[in-house]
Write a protein that holds these residues in place. Structure first.
Motif, mmCIF file in Angstrom:
data_model
loop_
_atom_site.group_PDB
_atom_site.id
_atom_site.type_symbol
_atom_site.label_atom_id
_atom_site.label_comp_id
_atom_site.label_asym_id
_atom_site.label_seq_id
_atom_site.Cartn_x
_atom_site.Cartn_y
_atom_site.Cartn_z
ATOM 1 N N SER A 58 3.014 6.036 -2.801
ATOM 2 C CA SER A 58 4.237 6.764 -3.246
ATOM 3 C C SER A 58 4.207 6.894 -4.861
ATOM 4 O O SER A 58 4.635 7.945 -5.188
ATOM 5 C CB SER A 58 5.386 5.800 -2.885
ATOM 6 O OG SER A 58 6.513 6.537 -3.346
ATOM 7 N N LYS A 59 3.563 6.046 -5.463
ATOM 8 C CA LYS A 59 3.652 6.074 -6.878
ATOM 9 C C LYS A 59 2.469 6.981 -7.407
ATOM 10 O O LYS A 59 2.835 7.755 -8.466
ATOM 11 C CB LYS A 59 3.070 4.724 -7.629
ATOM 12 C CG LYS A 59 3.658 4.636 -9.136
ATOM 13 C CD LYS A 59 5.032 4.816 -9.549
ATOM 14 C CE LYS A 59 5.421 4.778 -10.814
ATOM 15 N NZ LYS A 59 6.806 5.141 -11.114
ATOM 16 N N LEU A 60 1.485 7.276 -6.582
ATOM 17 C CA LEU A 60 0.475 8.369 -6.836
ATOM 18 C C LEU A 60 0.901 9.703 -6.594
ATOM 19 O O LEU A 60 0.075 10.717 -6.356
ATOM 20 C CB LEU A 60 -0.747 7.767 -6.259
ATOM 21 C CG LEU A 60 -1.506 6.780 -6.711
ATOM 22 C CD1 LEU A 60 -2.748 6.385 -5.846
ATOM 23 C CD2 LEU A 60 -1.888 6.915 -8.399
ATOM 24 N N GLY A 61 2.085 9.935 -6.125
ATOM 25 C CA GLY A 61 2.584 11.140 -5.309
ATOM 26 C C GLY A 61 2.468 11.486 -4.108
ATOM 27 O O GLY A 61 2.695 12.702 -3.522
ATOM 28 N N VAL A 62 1.828 10.607 -2.955
ATOM 29 C CA VAL A 62 1.594 10.968 -1.727
ATOM 30 C C VAL A 62 3.010 10.827 -1.067
ATOM 31 O O VAL A 62 3.696 9.908 -1.311
ATOM 32 C CB VAL A 62 0.507 9.733 -1.217
ATOM 33 C CG1 VAL A 62 0.552 10.029 0.175
ATOM 34 C CG2 VAL A 62 -0.771 9.782 -1.751
ATOM 35 N N VAL A 86 0.982 -1.256 -0.134
ATOM 36 C CA VAL A 86 0.054 -0.117 0.003
ATOM 37 C C VAL A 86 0.760 1.219 -0.027
ATOM 38 O O VAL A 86 0.687 2.159 -0.717
ATOM 39 C CB VAL A 86 -0.849 -0.079 1.462
ATOM 40 C CG1 VAL A 86 -1.670 1.304 1.172
ATOM 41 C CG2 VAL A 86 -2.076 -1.056 1.024
ATOM 42 N N ILE A 87 1.855 1.204 1.010
ATOM 43 C CA ILE A 87 2.773 2.361 0.956
ATOM 44 C C ILE A 87 3.479 2.715 -0.272
ATOM 45 O O ILE A 87 3.878 3.783 -0.902
ATOM 46 C CB ILE A 87 3.625 2.337 2.026
ATOM 47 C CG1 ILE A 87 3.324 2.443 3.319
ATOM 48 C CG2 ILE A 87 4.774 3.252 1.952
ATOM 49 C CD1 ILE A 87 4.357 1.926 4.655
ATOM 50 N N ALA A 88 3.987 1.518 -1.191
ATOM 51 C CA ALA A 88 4.337 1.592 -2.295
ATOM 52 C C ALA A 88 3.472 2.097 -3.600
ATOM 53 O O ALA A 88 3.976 3.220 -4.400
ATOM 54 C CB ALA A 88 5.265 0.198 -2.768
ATOM 55 N N ALA A 89 2.459 1.763 -3.414
ATOM 56 C CA ALA A 89 1.321 2.286 -4.389
ATOM 57 C C ALA A 89 1.129 3.806 -4.132
ATOM 58 O O ALA A 89 0.594 4.454 -5.008
ATOM 59 C CB ALA A 89 -0.006 1.410 -4.402
#
Length: 270
Positions: free
Chosen positions: A75-79, A70-73
């Motif tokens: 991060s990919k969205l710019g969060v 979830v953290i990796a996903a």
């Protein structure tokens, strides 16, 4: 409305690929998490680890991997995941401090499951209570007392003191004491007790029972009667030998003394 639609198109154009990649990260990561936990469970089952322990650790590993996914996903969205991780870590620390007693019970439960000082069905004495083990839970051990009371003992209390397992062995010795009068024949009394022990089918032949004089007490000669039995037969034999021992001693003309006291009353001036 046209302006809103235009902004949505621009956002999708700019971040559409990242959204797709984030979704793929989540889907593939979740799939890999299940594969990893299933492999872990298979290994634990092959090593004959307690099913309660393997199931518990399987869930922990799955949640841990899923959290990283979830953290990796995100991060990919710019969060900004750095601050998110810090908040989660701080929350975990606060929860850990608040539940340190429960964590100690959890750790103790894991130790009980791994090292197995007792198992379900054993009669134990631990944590200030004694009874038959009904269930070994992650935080508590549930036992039933001899009078069928349900007793829940925190695992940390179980592991923090001596554990006496009465049924974790093949044989158990019964210790009984019979007092006879000083005027009675010791040999006759011993033969009466030997008869009781030999006639009981649940008394083991090996080791042989011991019947001997243990003490010359104030008002009696004390004989010990120590037969060996299987743990599950302990109380039946204990009660049976106690009752029949008294009956056979009386049949043999043996007196079972009890403490007596003579009280002399003097009037003042006499």
């Amino acid at each position: 409305m046209e302006e809103l639609w235009k902004k949505m198109v621009e956002y999708v154009a700019a971040y559409g690929l990242n959204i797709i990649v984030a979704i793929l990260i989540f889907i593939i990561g979740k799939w890999l998490a299940r594969i990893a936990t299933n492999i872990f469970e298979t290994i634990m089952n092959k090593t004959h680890v307690d099913p309660t322990l393997s199931s518990f650790f399987k869930n922990i590993i799955y949640v841990g991997i899923l959290a990283f996914v979830v953290i990796a996903a995100l991060s990919k969205l710019g969060v900004q995941t750095t601050s998110l991780v810090a908040v989660v870590g701080a929350a975990g620390l606060a929860i850990g401090l608040a539940l340190q007693g429960s964590l100690a019970n959890f750790a103790a439960g894991v130790l009980l499951i791994i090292f197995k000082p007792f198992k379900v069905g054993d009669f134990i004495e631990a944590g200030g209570a004694s009874g038959t083990v009904n269930e070994i839970q992650i935080f508590n051990t549930v036992i039933s007392s001899l009078d069928n009371r349900k007793i829940v003992i925190p695992n940390s209390k179980v592991t923090g003191d001596n554990i006496i397992n009465f049924t974790g062995i093949e044989k158990r010795r019964i210790d009984l004491v019979f007092g006879i009068s000083y005027s009675d024949n010791i040999k006759t009394a011993k033969e009466a007790l030997e008869k009781v022990v030999k006639e009981n089918p649940r008394v083991l032949k090996s080791p042989p029972p011991v019947i001997a004089v243990s003490a010359l007490a104030e008002s009696s000669v004390n004989l010990v009667c120590r037969p060996w039995v299987k743990p599950e037969d302990y109380w039946e034999v204990y009660f049976d030998v106690t009752e029949k021992g008294k009956i056979e001693l009386e049949k043999a003309g043996i007196t079972i003394p009890f403490p007596q006291r003579d009280v002399h009353i003097y009037k003042q001036g006499e």
